[in-house]
Motif scaffolding. Structure first.
Motif, PDB file in Angstrom:
ATOM      1  N   GLU A   1     -30.438  -1.534  10.050  1.00  0.00           N
ATOM      2  CA  GLU A   1     -30.023  -0.425  11.355  1.00  0.00           C
ATOM      3  C   GLU A   1     -31.032   0.067  11.736  1.00  0.00           C
ATOM      4  N   TYR A   2     -32.277   0.823  10.718  1.00  0.00           N
ATOM      5  CA  TYR A   2     -33.798   0.584  11.377  1.00  0.00           C
ATOM      6  C   TYR A   2     -34.049   0.352  11.841  1.00  0.00           C
ATOM      7  N   GLU A   3     -34.439  -1.252  11.798  1.00  0.00           N
ATOM      8  CA  GLU A   3     -35.180  -1.904  12.547  1.00  0.00           C
ATOM      9  C   GLU A   3     -34.683  -1.800  14.044  1.00  0.00           C
ATOM     10  N   LYS A   4     -33.389  -1.879  14.329  1.00  0.00           N
ATOM     11  CA  LYS A   4     -32.793  -1.873  15.455  1.00  0.00           C
ATOM     12  C   LYS A   4     -33.585  -1.073  16.052  1.00  0.00           C
ATOM     13  N   GLN A   5     -33.135   0.493  15.441  1.00  0.00           N
ATOM     14  CA  GLN A   5     -33.769   1.743  15.893  1.00  0.00           C
ATOM     15  C   GLN A   5     -34.945   1.845  15.993  1.00  0.00           C
ATOM     16  N   VAL A   6     -35.862   1.233  15.409  1.00  0.00           N
ATOM     17  CA  VAL A   6     -37.524   1.197  15.301  1.00  0.00           C
ATOM     18  C   VAL A   6     -37.173   0.321  16.757  1.00  0.00           C
ATOM     19  N   ALA A   7     -36.489  -1.092  17.124  1.00  0.00           N
ATOM     20  CA  ALA A   7     -37.049  -2.069  18.378  1.00  0.00           C
ATOM     21  C   ALA A   7     -36.500  -0.603  19.543  1.00  0.00           C
ATOM     22  N   ASP A   8     -35.366   0.234  19.705  1.00  0.00           N
ATOM     23  CA  ASP A   8     -35.159   0.674  20.404  1.00  0.00           C
ATOM     24  C   ASP A   8     -36.218   2.341  20.523  1.00  0.00           C
ATOM     25  N   LEU A   9     -36.526   2.618  20.131  1.00  0.00           N
ATOM     26  CA  LEU A   9     -37.785   3.309  19.931  1.00  0.00           C
ATOM     27  C   LEU A   9     -39.239   2.484  20.341  1.00  0.00           C
ATOM     28  N   LYS A  10     -39.470   1.299  20.181  1.00  0.00           N
ATOM     29  CA  LYS A  10     -40.264   0.939  21.201  1.00  0.00           C
ATOM     30  C   LYS A  10     -39.941   0.902  22.750  1.00  0.00           C
TER      31      LYS A  10
ATOM     32  N   LEU B   1     -36.733  -6.813   2.295  1.00  0.00           N
ATOM     33  CA  LEU B   1     -37.833  -6.891   0.157  1.00  0.00           C
ATOM     34  C   LEU B   1     -36.971  -6.868  -0.604  1.00  0.00           C
ATOM     35  N   ALA B   2     -36.947  -6.997  -1.348  1.00  0.00           N
ATOM     36  CA  ALA B   2     -36.232  -6.309  -2.687  1.00  0.00           C
ATOM     37  C   ALA B   2     -37.435  -6.056  -3.468  1.00  0.00           C
ATOM     38  N   PHE B   3     -37.176  -5.002  -3.985  1.00  0.00           N
ATOM     39  CA  PHE B   3     -38.095  -4.013  -5.438  1.00  0.00           C
ATOM     40  C   PHE B   3     -37.292  -4.093  -6.384  1.00  0.00           C
ATOM     41  N   THR B   4     -36.679  -5.610  -7.002  1.00  0.00           N
ATOM     42  CA  THR B   4     -36.553  -5.987  -8.281  1.00  0.00           C
ATOM     43  C   THR B   4     -37.286  -6.819  -9.500  1.00  0.00           C
ATOM     44  N   HIS B   5     -37.816  -7.194  -8.850  1.00  0.00           N
ATOM     45  CA  HIS B   5     -38.964  -8.106  -9.545  1.00  0.00           C
ATOM     46  C   HIS B   5     -39.907  -7.866  -9.545  1.00  0.00           C
ATOM     47  N   PRO B   6     -41.558  -7.747 -10.574  1.00  0.00           N
ATOM     48  CA  PRO B   6     -42.970  -6.979 -10.380  1.00  0.00           C
ATOM     49  C   PRO B   6     -43.170  -8.574  -9.411  1.00  0.00           C
ATOM     50  N   PHE B   7     -43.641  -9.018  -8.488  1.00  0.00           N
ATOM     51  CA  PHE B   7     -43.584  -9.964  -7.752  1.00  0.00           C
ATOM     52  C   PHE B   7     -45.813 -10.111  -8.390  1.00  0.00           C
ATOM     53  N   ALA B   8     -45.854 -10.759  -8.677  1.00  0.00           N
ATOM     54  CA  ALA B   8     -47.510 -11.211  -9.938  1.00  0.00           C
ATOM     55  C   ALA B   8     -48.206 -10.449 -10.445  1.00  0.00           C
ATOM     56  N   GLN B   9     -47.695  -9.718 -11.071  1.00  0.00           N
ATOM     57  CA  GLN B   9     -48.047  -7.798 -10.943  1.00  0.00           C
ATOM     58  C   GLN B   9     -48.670  -7.185 -10.230  1.00  0.00           C
ATOM     59  N   VAL B  10     -47.497  -7.360  -9.177  1.00  0.00           N
ATOM     60  CA  VAL B  10     -48.085  -7.327  -7.630  1.00  0.00           C
ATOM     61  C   VAL B  10     -46.490  -5.469  -7.277  1.00  0.00           C
ATOM     62  N   PHE B  11     -46.805  -4.321  -7.329  1.00  0.00           N
ATOM     63  CA  PHE B  11     -45.690  -3.513  -8.326  1.00  0.00           C
ATOM     64  C   PHE B  11     -45.934  -2.713  -6.165  1.00  0.00           C
ATOM     65  N   ILE B  12     -43.882  -2.555  -6.517  1.00  0.00           N
ATOM     66  CA  ILE B  12     -44.289  -1.602  -5.304  1.00  0.00           C
ATOM     67  C   ILE B  12     -44.077  -0.445  -5.762  1.00  0.00           C
ATOM     68  N   VAL B  13     -44.867   0.740  -4.923  1.00  0.00           N
ATOM     69  CA  VAL B  13     -44.873   1.845  -5.469  1.00  0.00           C
ATOM     70  C   VAL B  13     -44.192   3.056  -4.458  1.00  0.00           C
ATOM     71  N   GLY B  14     -43.978   3.076  -4.022  1.00  0.00           N
ATOM     72  CA  GLY B  14     -42.880   3.995  -2.861  1.00  0.00           C
ATOM     73  C   GLY B  14     -43.216   2.600  -1.949  1.00  0.00           C
ATOM     74  N   LEU B  15     -41.848   4.121  -0.390  1.00  0.00           N
ATOM     75  CA  LEU B  15     -41.739   3.970   0.730  1.00  0.00           C
ATOM     76  C   LEU B  15     -42.592   4.565   1.781  1.00  0.00           C
ATOM     77  N   THR B  16     -43.543   3.992   2.504  1.00  0.00           N
ATOM     78  CA  THR B  16     -43.630   5.087   4.098  1.00  0.00           C
ATOM     79  C   THR B  16     -42.261   4.640   5.461  1.00  0.00           C
ATOM     80  N   PHE B  17     -41.629   5.640   5.408  1.00  0.00           N
ATOM     81  CA  PHE B  17     -41.120   4.953   7.357  1.00  0.00           C
ATOM     82  C   PHE B  17     -41.520   5.765   8.020  1.00  0.00           C
ATOM     83  N   ALA B  18     -42.215   4.797   8.916  1.00  0.00           N
ATOM     84  CA  ALA B  18     -42.606   4.903  10.240  1.00  0.00           C
ATOM     85  C   ALA B  18     -42.881   4.917  11.015  1.00  0.00           C
ATOM     86  N   HIS B  19     -42.929   4.864  11.923  1.00  0.00           N
ATOM     87  CA  HIS B  19     -42.102   4.274  13.450  1.00  0.00           C
ATOM     88  C   HIS B  19     -41.758   3.114  13.905  1.00  0.00           C
ATOM     89  N   GLY B  20     -42.909   2.189  12.844  1.00  0.00           N
ATOM     90  CA  GLY B  20     -43.332   0.933  13.460  1.00  0.00           C
ATOM     91  C   GLY B  20     -41.893  -0.210  12.308  1.00  0.00           C
TER      92      GLY B  20
END
Length: 900
Positions: free
Chosen positions: A559-568, A147-166
């Motif tokens: 690349e992170y998603e590949k490592q998430v799959a390996d972590l699983k 998902l890109a964060f270049t546009h406000p999606f119907a006034q839905v704003f991305i305000v941060g990221l969490t780098f979780a194990h999932g």
């Protein structure tokens, strides 16, 4: 047949005692021996690169934008027909068609909403035909994916990221303007974890752009072989009463069954047990109150007593977490070391300590030799640092400076030098003292505050009505979990990055991206650019930075998603060391799919499914592991069917709600039906005669005490013609009937009944809420807790007294849900001592053959029924007005005298 004397002595010898299982207090277990099970990574990687003869496996797990944004009848593949009569042409056809049906059931509701918003972009929720949930400007998080964060999606704003194990999750904020209500999030099914959401720019409204995401968390604080064979020789001593006689080494496949032995099981239960132990596919139908769970537990005990040390664990599953916990509580005394996959249990004493997460916490293991967990975590940590460094300029709370633009090759070294030289000559008071970069002085008043986050809002809305019962909501939450299922995944765990970008440039219309790129290519000294053009140019460069960051983030996240799959894989490689030591593993039917790679690595031979008739066929198909030798399906196809998201798929020709259990029974595959019920008073059971003509009563049900004030009247049908209505959510209600039921409820309480012993059932959620609200306002019932539930949420439950509100009464002769025999069956079979129905018996008898038979069965003494109906109507209404012990006593006496 093999000579019995040649059988392995450790399993069959009479000189060796049968393994005994006793309930023990929880103590620290010895750590299992660590080993690497490579079957897990083989399974995961095989599914990631499916064979060419299984093309449906190539489809992504998350639906594509095209699947969501294109109407089903506009160029999409046709939904295949489900064959519920006769065999399928091939396994390939069976698997691909059921996958397509299940996928359509998951996608269709969101696609319908997107189509509606495309047609009516300004639609409000209260105007939505599709019962849409629409948000603008989200105290929830979505999996970042690509998902890109270049546009406000119907006034839905991305305000941060969490780098979780999932995975990488994006936190978004939104507005509730279109809902028209304030939301009580703790009691709402909106945006539950695992929910699919579609996002679009406000200027596009799904015309050309549709981004599909999954809700990763909804933190309340942020919201408010050859055919296989089974072993024929069993020790079945524990089934029979006489402990002095050992029934060991019994050849159960060749008719050697101790028919003359005494047992606490009745004849049909013994026959069911025999089928379970002797058939590779065993189907057991258990009508209400016949003890099908008890038979399952007895069968599991026999299987455990005959289990070899090297046999894999037995897998047991149920459709709901509640039913699974009930089964595991029965299992605990005979096998206290069972393990439950998934942590969504309300049983904190027996079940919670045996969840896989708690077992891990109690017994720590070291590093699995050759496992993927360690390398995956190390790679993920390195990627997180790289992503944080990349996005740091967006989190500093300052305007992007010239060094950022230079690093991303938007500005040249000469352009940066010109900015620095020019900035030395200027003093700008329009920006805070903390903003000191040369480009900020260059921009001056053309740099403005970027108020892009959702601001506090109060539209004066009322709170949204709670539309789901608590247990239903918890089931939805549990099944939507997308993490490992063992931890509190409402709160995402991982390093966080919060976007703080308070400045941008003024907008200017009439100039394109190419125009601004041309300006940058031809201008070495940026101070030569007119002041009124600097804001728009800064805004353009700011967007270019984001575009570059987005491109790099996509690569890093992939690349992170590949490592998430390996972590699983790595986590499961650890978990398999715990699971292989257990005898029984429990999970929900959904959990079988979620943990299939883990479970299949154990090569299970036996799977038992409770509530199998309420489980969609695809979920049971997932339990058919390559190693499976013995499948046991326990349920009742005449009670509730499986639930579909898309109601249209429940009918002809798709029949998605028809379970494997029902399909096999309807196709004349052998099954055993339990025939003796131990729940209902015989007078109540007679209402089920049209559904279960062979159902018998256990002697114990005739001994149930009479209800005080009811004169030994254990059941009746109070018929009326009070007209129904419709509430704001289009659910059917009948206020007069609701008031009648509440007053009768009060009468029972005044005669000594306890509120906990009374359940009010109804087919409609609107009526449930109405009855509950009237009960809570009743002056004699203040401070009481009431059990008012819908029929769909009450399967498997029972109570002493049940009051059934049927609601429907109308001149159009429509009976809605009351025409569905499975729901009627559940409604008629929940009461133990007293069952009282309120509804329009004439309408139902005219519109439904089943209801005609039920009404006739319950009218075997019509004179008594007519008198009671008349007296209840007159006296209960008077009781509501009088509200005195004399009136209550009068009603009690009248009913007692009317009992002929």
């Amino acid at each position: 047949m093999t000579d019995p004397d040649e059988c392995p002595p450790e399993r069959f010898s009479l000189h060796n005692p049968v393994r005994q299982y006793h309930h023990q207090s929880q103590s620290k277990e010895a750590a299992p021996t660590l080993s690497l099970n490579t079957a897990i990574r083989d399974y995961i990687r095989a599914t990631a690169s499916p064979e060419q003869d299984h093309p449906f496996l190539h489809k992504p797990e998350i639906p594509t934008s095209e699947e969501i944004s294109v109407p089903a009848d506009d160029g999409e593949e046709e939904v295949p027909v489900n064959h519920v009569v006769g065999p399928w042409a091939s396994k390939q056809k069976y698997l691909s068609d059921h996958y397509a049906l299940l996928r359509e059931d998951g996608i269709a509701p969101l696609r319908n909403v997107v189509s509606e918003v495309k047609a009516v972009p300004a639609v409000l929720e209260k105007e939505s035909i599709e019962k849409s949930q629409i948000y603008e400007k989200a105290g929830f998080a979505i999996w970042f994916s690509l998902l890109a964060f270049t546009h406000p999606f119907a006034q839905v704003f991305i305000v941060g990221l969490t780098f979780a194990h999932g995975g990488v999750a994006a936190k978004v904020t939104f507005s509730l303007r279109r809902t028209g209500k304030k939301i009580i999030w703790e009691q709402s099914k909106r945006l539950l974890q695992g929910t699919l959401v579609a996002l679009t720019p406000a200027y596009d409204m799904f015309e050309t752009i549709c981004k599909v995401a999954v809700v990763a968390a909804r933190p309340l604080s942020g919201l408010e072989s050859n055919p296989p064979t089974i072993d024929p020789f069993k020790d079945i001593s524990s089934v029979f009463r006489d402990s002095s006689v050992r029934h060991t080494h019994v050849d159960i496949l060749n008719g050697s069954w101790p028919n003359d032995a005494t047992s606490d099981l009745d004849a049909s239960q013994l026959e069911a047990l025999r089928r379970i132990l002797t058939k590779e596919l065993a189907i057991i139908q258990g009508p209400p109150g016949t003890g099908k769970t008890h038979v399952s537990v007895i069968a599991l005990r026999v299987l455990l007593e005959n289990k070899r040390d090297d046999d894999p664990p037995i897998i047991i599953a149920a459709q709901t977490n509640h039913a699974l916990d009930q089964l595991l509580r029965h299992i605990a005394p005979i096998d206290p070391k069972f393990i439950r996959l998934g942590g969504m249990t309300l049983d904190q004493e027996v079940i919670k300590p045996r969840t896989l997460y708690e077992v891990r916490q109690a017994t720590k293991l070291g590093i699995v030799p050759g496992g993927l967990r360690g390398p995956a975590l190390a790679s993920m940590r390195a990627l997180v640092k790289e992503m944080q460094a990349l996005l740091k300029p967006l989190a500093d709370g300052k305007p992007l400076d010239e060094e950022v633009f230079k690093a991303h090759k938007i500005l040249t070294a000469d352009q940066c030098s010109s900015l620095l030289k020019g900035a030395e000559k200027w003093v700008d008071t329009s920006l805070p003292d903390s903003v000191t970069a040369a480009i900020h002085k260059w921009g001056g008043e053309e740099l403005i505050e970027a108020n892009r986050r959702t601001q506090p809002e109060d539209y004066g809305f009322d709170y949204e009505e709670v539309d789901l019962e608590y247990e239903q909501l918890k089931e939805l939450e549990a099944e939507g979990k997308v993490g490992n299922g063992d931890e509190d995944t409402e709160v995402l765990r991982g390093e966080r990055l919060t976007f703080s970008e308070p400045w941008t440039g003024r907008e200017q219309t009439g100039r394109s991206k190419n125009d601004w790129n041309s300006v940058l290519r031809t201008t070495d000294d940026l101070w030569q650019i007119a002041p009124e053009c600097r804001g728009p140019l800064y805004r353009h460069m700011q967007q270019q930075v984001k575009d570059i960051m987005t491109s790099k983030m996509r690569r890093l996240v992939a690349e992170y998603e590949k490592q998430v799959a390996d972590l699983k894989i790595g986590k499961w490689e650890v978990d398999t060391n715990y699971l292989k030591e257990s005898n029984i593993i429990g999970c929900t039917a959904t959990g079988i799919s979620k943990y299939r790679g883990l479970l299949s690595s154990l090569e299970p031979k036996i799977v038992l499914i409770e509530e199998a008739a309420e489980t969609l066929e695809a979920q049971i198909t997932a339990a058919c592991f390559d190693s499976l030798e013995h499948l046991i399906l326990v349920g009742d196809h005449q009670q509730l069917r499986g639930r579909c998201n898309e109601r249209e798929l429940e009918g002809n020709p798709w029949f998605l709600d028809v379970s494997m259990f029902e399909r096999l029974v309807r196709n004349h595959v052998g099954f055993t039906q339990l025939t003796r019920q131990r729940r209902m008073h015989p007078e109540i059971r007679r209402g089920l005669m049209p559904i279960y003509p062979n159902l018998e009563d256990h002697p114990s049900v005739t001994l149930r005490p009479a209800l005080p004030g009811m004169g030994c009247v254990n059941s009746y049908f109070f018929s009326h013609v009070w007209p129904e209505d419709t509430d704001d959510l289009m659910s059917k209600v009948n206020r007069t009937e609701a008031e009648m039921i509440v007053n009768f409820f009060n009468y029972l309480i005044k005669n000594g009944a306890k509120t906990k012993d009374i359940t009010v059932l109804t087919f409609y959620n609107g009526q449930r809420k109405l009855i509950l609200s009237i009960l809570r306002r009743h002056p004699n019932l203040q401070g009481e807790a009431f059990n008012v539930v819908t029929v769909d949420s009450y399967q498997g439950e029972e109570n002493g007294i049940v009051l059934l509100s049927l609601v429907r009464s109308n001149p159009m002769n429509q009976i809605g849900f009351l025409s569905i025999s499975n729901r009627v069956c559940v409604a008629l079979s929940r009461a133990q001592r007293g069952f009282y129905i309120f509804g329009d018996a004439g309408l139902l008898s005219k519109q439904s053959r089943l209801w005609f038979k039920v009404v006739n069965a319950m009218s075997q003494n019509p004179r008594r029924t007519q008198i009671i109906s008349m007296l209840i109507l007159v006296v209960v209404r008077n009781l509501a007005m009088a509200n005195c012990p004399v009136a209550i006593l009068a009603l009690s006496n009248v009913i007692r005298k009317a009992n002929f």
